[in-house]
Design a protein around this motif. Structure first.
Motif, PDB file in Angstrom:
ATOM      1  N   ASP A   9      33.412  34.730  32.745  1.00 24.30           N
ATOM      2  CA  ASP A   9      32.074  35.258  32.981  1.00 24.30           C
ATOM      3  C   ASP A   9      32.098  36.530  33.811  1.00 24.30           C
ATOM      4  OD1 ASP A   9      31.006  33.210  31.563  1.00 24.30           O
ATOM      5  OD2 ASP A   9      30.674  31.921  33.312  1.00 24.30           O
ATOM      6  N   PHE A  10      33.238  36.805  34.416  1.00 27.07           N
ATOM      7  CA  PHE A  10      33.311  37.933  35.351  1.00 27.07           C
ATOM      8  C   PHE A  10      34.056  39.141  34.782  1.00 27.07           C
ATOM      9  CE2 PHE A  10      33.255  34.012  38.003  1.00 27.07           C
ATOM     10  CZ  PHE A  10      31.989  34.169  38.542  1.00 27.07           C
ATOM     11  N   GLN A  12      33.007  41.740  33.071  1.00 19.96           N
ATOM     12  CA  GLN A  12      32.332  43.013  33.380  1.00 19.96           C
ATOM     13  C   GLN A  12      32.515  43.387  34.855  1.00 19.96           C
ATOM     14  OE1 GLN A  12      30.359  45.238  31.513  1.00 19.96           O
ATOM     15  NE2 GLN A  12      31.286  44.241  29.731  1.00 19.96           N
ATOM     16  N   LEU A  13      32.420  42.387  35.676  1.00 19.01           N
ATOM     17  CA  LEU A  13      32.573  42.640  37.110  1.00 19.01           C
ATOM     18  C   LEU A  13      33.985  43.129  37.424  1.00 19.01           C
ATOM     19  CD1 LEU A  13      31.434  42.439  40.012  1.00 19.01           C
ATOM     20  CD2 LEU A  13      32.325  40.108  40.064  1.00 19.01           C
ATOM     21  N   ARG A  14      34.951  42.530  36.791  1.00 19.52           N
ATOM     22  CA  ARG A  14      36.343  42.953  37.050  1.00 19.52           C
ATOM     23  C   ARG A  14      36.569  44.388  36.583  1.00 19.52           C
ATOM     24  NH1 ARG A  14      40.286  37.906  35.963  1.00 19.52           N
ATOM     25  NH2 ARG A  14      40.407  38.856  33.924  1.00 19.52           N
ATOM     26  N   ARG A  15      35.901  44.737  35.517  1.00 21.32           N
ATOM     27  CA  ARG A  15      36.001  46.137  35.065  1.00 21.32           C
ATOM     28  C   ARG A  15      35.385  47.084  36.102  1.00 21.32           C
ATOM     29  NH1 ARG A  15      34.325  46.166  28.650  1.00 21.32           N
ATOM     30  NH2 ARG A  15      36.245  45.222  27.862  1.00 21.32           N
ATOM     31  N   LEU A  16      34.271  46.629  36.625  1.00 17.13           N
ATOM     32  CA  LEU A  16      33.611  47.472  37.634  1.00 17.13           C
ATOM     33  C   LEU A  16      34.474  47.578  38.897  1.00 17.13           C
ATOM     34  CD1 LEU A  16      31.115  49.075  38.415  1.00 17.13           C
ATOM     35  CD2 LEU A  16      30.037  46.954  39.137  1.00 17.13           C
ATOM     36  N   LEU A  17      35.086  46.480  39.257  1.00 19.36           N
ATOM     37  CA  LEU A  17      35.938  46.504  40.445  1.00 19.36           C
ATOM     38  C   LEU A  17      37.166  47.396  40.265  1.00 19.36           C
ATOM     39  CD1 LEU A  17      35.719  42.756  41.523  1.00 19.36           C
ATOM     40  CD2 LEU A  17      35.014  44.726  42.889  1.00 19.36           C
ATOM     41  N   ALA A  18      37.488  47.681  39.011  1.00 19.22           N
ATOM     42  CA  ALA A  18      38.611  48.593  38.758  1.00 19.22           C
ATOM     43  C   ALA A  18      38.339  49.973  39.346  1.00 19.22           C
ATOM     44  CB  ALA A  18      38.850  48.699  37.252  1.00 19.22           C
ATOM     45  N   LEU A  19      37.085  50.262  39.509  1.00 21.44           N
ATOM     46  CA  LEU A  19      36.718  51.561  40.090  1.00 21.44           C
ATOM     47  C   LEU A  19      37.275  51.704  41.508  1.00 21.44           C
ATOM     48  CD1 LEU A  19      34.984  54.135  39.640  1.00 21.44           C
ATOM     49  CD2 LEU A  19      33.080  52.903  40.662  1.00 21.44           C
ATOM     50  N   LYS A  20      37.353  50.605  42.210  1.00 21.49           N
ATOM     51  CA  LYS A  20      37.851  50.652  43.588  1.00 21.49           C
ATOM     52  C   LYS A  20      39.306  51.123  43.656  1.00 21.49           C
ATOM     53  CE  LYS A  20      36.222  48.974  46.958  1.00 21.49           C
ATOM     54  NZ  LYS A  20      35.641  49.769  48.077  1.00 21.49           N
ATOM     55  N   LYS A  21      40.040  50.836  42.589  1.00 20.80           N
ATOM     56  CA  LYS A  21      41.459  51.251  42.598  1.00 20.80           C
ATOM     57  C   LYS A  21      41.603  52.757  42.578  1.00 20.80           C
ATOM     58  CE  LYS A  21      42.755  47.159  39.948  1.00 20.80           C
ATOM     59  NZ  LYS A  21      43.165  46.653  38.622  1.00 20.80           N
ATOM     60  N   HIS A  22      40.552  53.428  42.138  1.00 23.28           N
ATOM     61  CA  HIS A  22      40.643  54.896  42.022  1.00 23.28           C
ATOM     62  C   HIS A  22      40.163  55.620  43.273  1.00 23.28           C
ATOM     63  CE1 HIS A  22      41.722  54.658  37.808  1.00 23.28           C
ATOM     64  NE2 HIS A  22      40.740  53.791  37.620  1.00 23.28           N
ATOM     65  N   GLU A  23      39.734  54.871  44.256  1.00 28.67           N
ATOM     66  CA  GLU A  23      39.340  55.506  45.519  1.00 28.67           C
ATOM     67  C   GLU A  23      40.610  55.814  46.303  1.00 28.67           C
ATOM     68  OE1 GLU A  23      36.550  53.007  47.548  1.00 28.67           O
ATOM     69  OE2 GLU A  23      35.088  53.086  45.937  1.00 28.67           O
TER      70      GLU A  23
ATOM     71  N   ASP B 123      37.489  59.701  47.946  1.00 26.73           N
ATOM     72  CA  ASP B 123      37.174  60.275  46.633  1.00 26.73           C
ATOM     73  C   ASP B 123      37.835  59.476  45.514  1.00 26.73           C
ATOM     74  OD1 ASP B 123      35.854  62.209  48.008  1.00 26.73           O
ATOM     75  OD2 ASP B 123      37.494  63.658  47.935  1.00 26.73           O
ATOM     76  N   ASP B 125      39.981  59.308  42.179  1.00 27.26           N
ATOM     77  CA  ASP B 125      41.032  60.165  41.627  1.00 27.26           C
ATOM     78  C   ASP B 125      40.710  60.547  40.174  1.00 27.26           C
ATOM     79  OD1 ASP B 125      41.741  58.095  39.963  1.00 27.26           O
ATOM     80  OD2 ASP B 125      43.367  57.407  41.241  1.00 27.26           O
ATOM     81  N   ASP B 133      38.341  50.736  31.232  1.00 20.57           N
ATOM     82  CA  ASP B 133      37.362  49.762  31.717  1.00 20.57           C
ATOM     83  C   ASP B 133      36.080  50.450  32.160  1.00 20.57           C
ATOM     84  OD1 ASP B 133      38.970  47.597  31.254  1.00 20.57           O
ATOM     85  OD2 ASP B 133      39.841  47.606  33.265  1.00 20.57           O
ATOM     86  N   LEU B 134      36.259  51.553  32.848  1.00 21.68           N
ATOM     87  CA  LEU B 134      35.086  52.263  33.366  1.00 21.68           C
ATOM     88  C   LEU B 134      34.366  53.013  32.258  1.00 21.68           C
ATOM     89  CD1 LEU B 134      36.622  53.547  36.696  1.00 21.68           C
ATOM     90  CD2 LEU B 134      34.992  51.686  36.379  1.00 21.68           C
ATOM     91  N   LEU B 137      32.288  50.641  30.644  1.00 15.96           N
ATOM     92  CA  LEU B 137      31.196  50.200  31.509  1.00 15.96           C
ATOM     93  C   LEU B 137      30.033  51.192  31.526  1.00 15.96           C
ATOM     94  CD1 LEU B 137      31.030  47.654  33.334  1.00 15.96           C
ATOM     95  CD2 LEU B 137      31.501  49.154  35.250  1.00 15.96           C
ATOM     96  N   LEU B 156      28.777  49.807  44.273  1.00 15.26           N
ATOM     97  CA  LEU B 156      29.825  48.785  44.367  1.00 15.26           C
ATOM     98  C   LEU B 156      30.226  48.541  45.822  1.00 15.26           C
ATOM     99  CD1 LEU B 156      31.855  46.905  43.042  1.00 15.26           C
ATOM    100  CD2 LEU B 156      33.335  48.867  42.619  1.00 15.26           C
ATOM    101  N   GLN B 207      28.209  39.705  41.316  1.00 11.73           N
ATOM    102  CA  GLN B 207      27.536  39.829  40.017  1.00 11.73           C
ATOM    103  C   GLN B 207      26.018  39.873  40.191  1.00 11.73           C
ATOM    104  OE1 GLN B 207      28.655  36.786  37.135  1.00 11.73           O
ATOM    105  NE2 GLN B 207      29.132  38.442  35.711  1.00 11.73           N
ATOM    106  N   LEU B 214      25.655  45.676  35.142  1.00  8.92           N
ATOM    107  CA  LEU B 214      26.498  44.842  34.292  1.00  8.92           C
ATOM    108  C   LEU B 214      25.668  44.344  33.130  1.00  8.92           C
ATOM    109  CD1 LEU B 214      28.160  42.780  37.154  1.00  8.92           C
ATOM    110  CD2 LEU B 214      29.175  44.689  35.919  1.00  8.92           C
TER     111      LEU B 214
END
Lengths: 176, 215
Positions: A9-10, A12-23, B123, B125, B133-134, B137, B156, B207, B214
């Motif tokens: 169920d999560f 979509q959320l995990r995809r969104l959390l992938a954004l954090k890896k790019h910070e 920032d 990258d 994934d993004l 999204l 987020l 969520q 989402l």
């Protein structure tokens, strides 16, 4: 029986959390990171040494260290207590002996009117022209300021008279 | 401070990625460095810091959403670890041990900072725009089509800050940093079941907070 996994169920959320890896922190940030840590470690050690040397002259921490030492070692604390008690006992005994000695050794204080009190008389005799005749200055202890305050003052200036002063003539002879 | 226009960074090429994967420290080397550092060898400790600085910083940063705080806390965690090296028995890896120090330090900091949270986000990258994934999204299937990455990043982080510290930590370690349940359990000094339940609850919360973004 189906072995397919339960749909997540999560997703979509995990995809969104992938954004954090790019910070990412500013470029080159990690190049100096470890250097800063090492510098701060060194600075802390230098600071601690300086503080320790400074505190060694401080009274508060000195007593705190003594207290901590005594607290940690009961035997030492007991020995310290005995030493302190002994110090006081010896001090009390010495002070008693000293008091007796003082009373017996110090002559009674004389009033200014008493005979023999501090007086310097210069009385040359006619038949002893080549010799100096004088009176030894009285070796009595000086009167304290409190005694002087308490002493009744005679009106006018008190002068020692030959009758009232019991002086002792001393003859000085010089080689011819 | 929220940076609304994040700069894009040049991505690591494939060669650099392979190199970073193959230069993972072996446990033996780590213990040698730890032993030297324990004897006061700062060069050895410098090497240890370099090995784990990025992961420690990232964890603290994702917990605080503030670059300056993360910088201070990560440095302080390594400094504290150096002074506490004599108490390190080697029961766990140095990596797990330092992680635990950093996490405890961060949680204590967050408890003191309560209600005074101020974001200072790093920032994004260059890879972010191309992350599949993004991309999926923010495609036209997303309810908020007008959303951009910077806004998404801000939302987020705001949602993350609404979680309690243990729940935020579990999400950070598992979903952002990719640690296993077992590793997280060691770091948080709890059992795996607790980790799983916290992760489930934290995801549910997130969520709900991010439902607009989402499907």
């Amino acid at each position: 029986m189906s072995m397919s996994p339960v749909p997540d169920d999560f997703e979509q959320l995990r995809r969104l959390l992938a954004l954090k890896k790019h910070e990412q922190p500013p470029p080159g940030y990690f190049h100096g990171f470890s250097r800063h840590v090492i510098v701060r470690i060194k600075a802390g050690e230098v600071g601690e040494e300086a503080q320790a040397s400074f505190l060694s002259f401080d009274v508060g921490p000195f007593f705190q260290r003594i207290w901590a030492t005594l607290d940690a070692r009961p035997v030492l604390a007991g020995a310290f207590g005995v030493a302190v008690c002994g110090f006081f006992v010896v001090g009390a005994l010495l002070s008693e002996n000293g008091a007796v000695t003082e009373i017996s050794s110090v002559p009674q204080r004389l009033s200014p009117h008493a005979p023999g009190h501090a007086a310097v008389v210069w009385e040359p005799k006619a038949n002893e022209s080549s010799s100096l005749v004088g009176v030894v200055p009285n070796a009595q202890p000086k009167i304290s300021l409190f005694d002087e305050i308490g002493t009744p003052q005679v009106s006018g200036t008190w002068q020692a008279s030959p009758q009232s002063v019991n002086f002792k003539p001393v003859q000085f002879s010089f080689p011819q | 401070m929220i940076m609304t226009e994040p700069a894009r960074r040049k991505p690591l090429n494939e060669e650099e990625r392979v190199e970073s994967r193959t230069t993972q420290p072996s446990p033996v080397d780590e213990m040698v460095l730890v032993r030297k550092a324990r004897q006061g060898d700062l060069e050895a400790y410098d090497e240890l810091v370099k090995r784990y600085q990025e992961r420690i910083y990232a964890t603290v940063y994702h917990m605080t959403s503030n670059h300056e705080d993360a910088n201070d806390l990560a440095q302080e965690a390594f400094i504290k670890a150096f002074h506490a090296l004599k108490s390190f028995k080697g029961g766990s890896s140095f990596y797990t041990w330092v992680y635990r120090i950093a996490v405890n330090k961060t949680i204590n900091f967050l408890k003191q900072r309560k209600n005074k949270a101020q974001m200072s986000l790093d920032d994004l990258d260059f890879n972010a725009e191309h992350d599949p994934d993004l991309v999926a999204l923010i495609s036209d299937k997303t309810p908020r089509r007008e959303v951009n990455l910077a806004e998404l990043q801000e939302k987020l982080n705001v949602a993350m800050q609404k979680l309690s510290e243990p729940h935020r930590l579990v999400v950070t370690l598992h979903d952002v940093q990719g640690l296993s349940h077992e590793e997280i359990a060691k770091i948080m000094e709890c059992n795996i079941g607790t980790v799983r339940s916290r992760l489930f609850y934290a995801r549910q919360q997130l969520q709900a907070y991010l439902s607009d973004y989402l499907k």
